[in-house]
Enzyme design. Structure first.
Site, short mmCIF file in Angstrom:
data_model
loop_
_atom_site.label_atom_id
_atom_site.label_comp_id
_atom_site.label_asym_id
_atom_site.label_seq_id
_atom_site.Cartn_x
_atom_site.Cartn_y
_atom_site.Cartn_z
CG ASP A 82 -4.15 -43.27 57.67
OD1 ASP A 82 -4.74 -42.53 58.48
OD2 ASP A 82 -4.69 -43.75 56.64
CG HIS A 175 -11.87 -44.96 56.15
ND1 HIS A 175 -12.09 -45.22 57.48
CD2 HIS A 175 -10.96 -43.95 56.12
CE1 HIS A 175 -11.34 -44.41 58.22
NE2 HIS A 175 -10.65 -43.62 57.41
N GLY A 176 -13.31 -45.76 51.98
CA GLY A 176 -13.66 -46.64 50.87
C GLY A 176 -14.57 -45.95 49.87
N GLY A 204 -11.61 -40.34 55.20
CA GLY A 204 -12.62 -40.86 54.28
C GLY A 204 -13.02 -39.86 53.20
CB SER A 206 -11.69 -41.38 48.20
OG SER A 206 -10.30 -41.32 48.38
CG ASN A 225 -6.34 -38.56 56.26
OD1 ASN A 225 -5.59 -37.61 56.35
ND2 ASN A 225 -6.48 -39.45 57.22
P1 13P Z 1 -10.53 -42.73 51.69
O1 13P Z 1 -10.05 -44.07 51.30
O2 13P Z 1 -12.01 -42.61 51.71
O3 13P Z 1 -9.90 -41.65 50.87
O4 13P Z 1 -10.07 -42.47 53.19
C1 13P Z 1 -8.73 -42.25 53.44
C2 13P Z 1 -8.45 -42.07 54.88
O5 13P Z 1 -9.19 -41.46 55.62
C3 13P Z 1 -7.20 -42.64 55.39
O6 13P Z 1 -7.11 -42.50 56.76
#
Ligand code: 13P
Length: 279
Positions: A82, A175-176, A204, A206, A225
């Protein structure tokens, strides 16, 4: 079944109108949990690691554990790099046994991103490569950016010149941990999907509401992801386990609680992806 390249499962998902969950693993327990959840759900799955995780333990160690468990699984499992941060890391992961690679040149000027991505596609040979154009916001490892939406015309040019197998557009996710509910540009996603033939990847995820993720899948996303969500599930469960058994000295006793929490969460997210029973 067992260890496969990501492209096979992504093309099947594209044809079937669902997505494959790609889950970031930080340790053996998370790898075990992801494979166990996929087996219970009868779903294909992708285990992935970031360069930060591969700085903590080398690609050969993660590939050893992930590929061994993938080979023994009764569902298709791909092992993916990743946000690959360099040509060298992508090459090392390929040699270690990863069956899918991402090269992330999204912070580079367009032509440099094209050149780097193209060189990784050539090096990778029959191993599929994912790349990103525009920037997904937030912070992943030391990679930190504001959101810069992907231009659909540039995306089409980028994909045809690089020969990538899958493409990660920037459509408003980060992300995060989100402070506010993210606003995604679904129309932009549809336009990119219409111009770019390859399966699209949502980064991103989550904190993005499940309904919005489903809308993205209906608009061309084939790989979703999740990282932060699972890190939280694992850490909270281990913290609670340690609080409940202050005298425990066998790490297996509390790590297995983290493993169980990740397995439960991955099953729920597989449901959001719509890949239950698609193995
Ligand atoms: P999150 O941490 O927001 O789930 O993003 C994960 C991601 O996109 C890893 O490439």
């Amino acid at each position: 079944m067992s260890l496969v390249k990501s492209i096979e499962m992504l093309l099947k998902a594209q044809a079937g109108g669902y997505a494959v969950g790609a889950f970031n693993a930080e340790n053996l327990e998370m790898i075990q949990a992801i494979v166990a959840a996929a087996e219970k759900a009868g779903s294909p799955v992708i285990i992935q690691t970031t360069p930060g995780t591969l700085g903590y333990a080398p690609p050969e160690a993660f590939a050893g554990a992930a590929c061994a468990l993938a080979k023994a699984a009764d569902v298709p499992v791909a092992v993916h790099l990743d946000h690959g941060s360099s040509f060298e890391l992508a090459k090392r992961c390929k040699e270690a046994g990863y069956t899918s690679l991402m090269i992330d040149g999204s912070l580079l000027p367009f032509e440099e991103n094209v050149a780097l991505t193209r060189s990784v596609v050539e090096m990778a040979g029959d191993i599929p490569v994912e790349a990103e154009l525009g920037t997904v916001g937030g912070k992943e490892d030391s990679h930190s950016a504001g959101i810069q939406y992907t231009d659909p015309a540039l995306a089409a040019d980028f994909v045809s010149r690089t020969g990538v197998s899958s493409f990660a557009p920037a459509i408003g996710t980060a992300h995060g941990i989100y402070k506010d509910t993210p606003e995604l540009k679904i129309d932009l996603l549809r336009e990119i999907n219409a111009r770019v033939g390859v399966p699209l990847v949502l980064h991103g995820t989550s904190g993005v509401p499940d309904e919005t993720v489903r809308e993205c899948i209906a608009s061309g996303i084939c790989k979703v992801n999740y990282a932060t969500d699972l890190r939280k599930a694992f850490s909270q469960a281990v913290r609670t386990a340690l609080d409940n058994m202050p005298d425990a000295i066998d790490p297996k006793k509390f790590l297995k609680e983290g493993r169980a929490a990740v397995e439960t969460r991955v099953m729920e997210l597989i449901d959001v992806c719509g890949s239950f029973g698609k193995a």
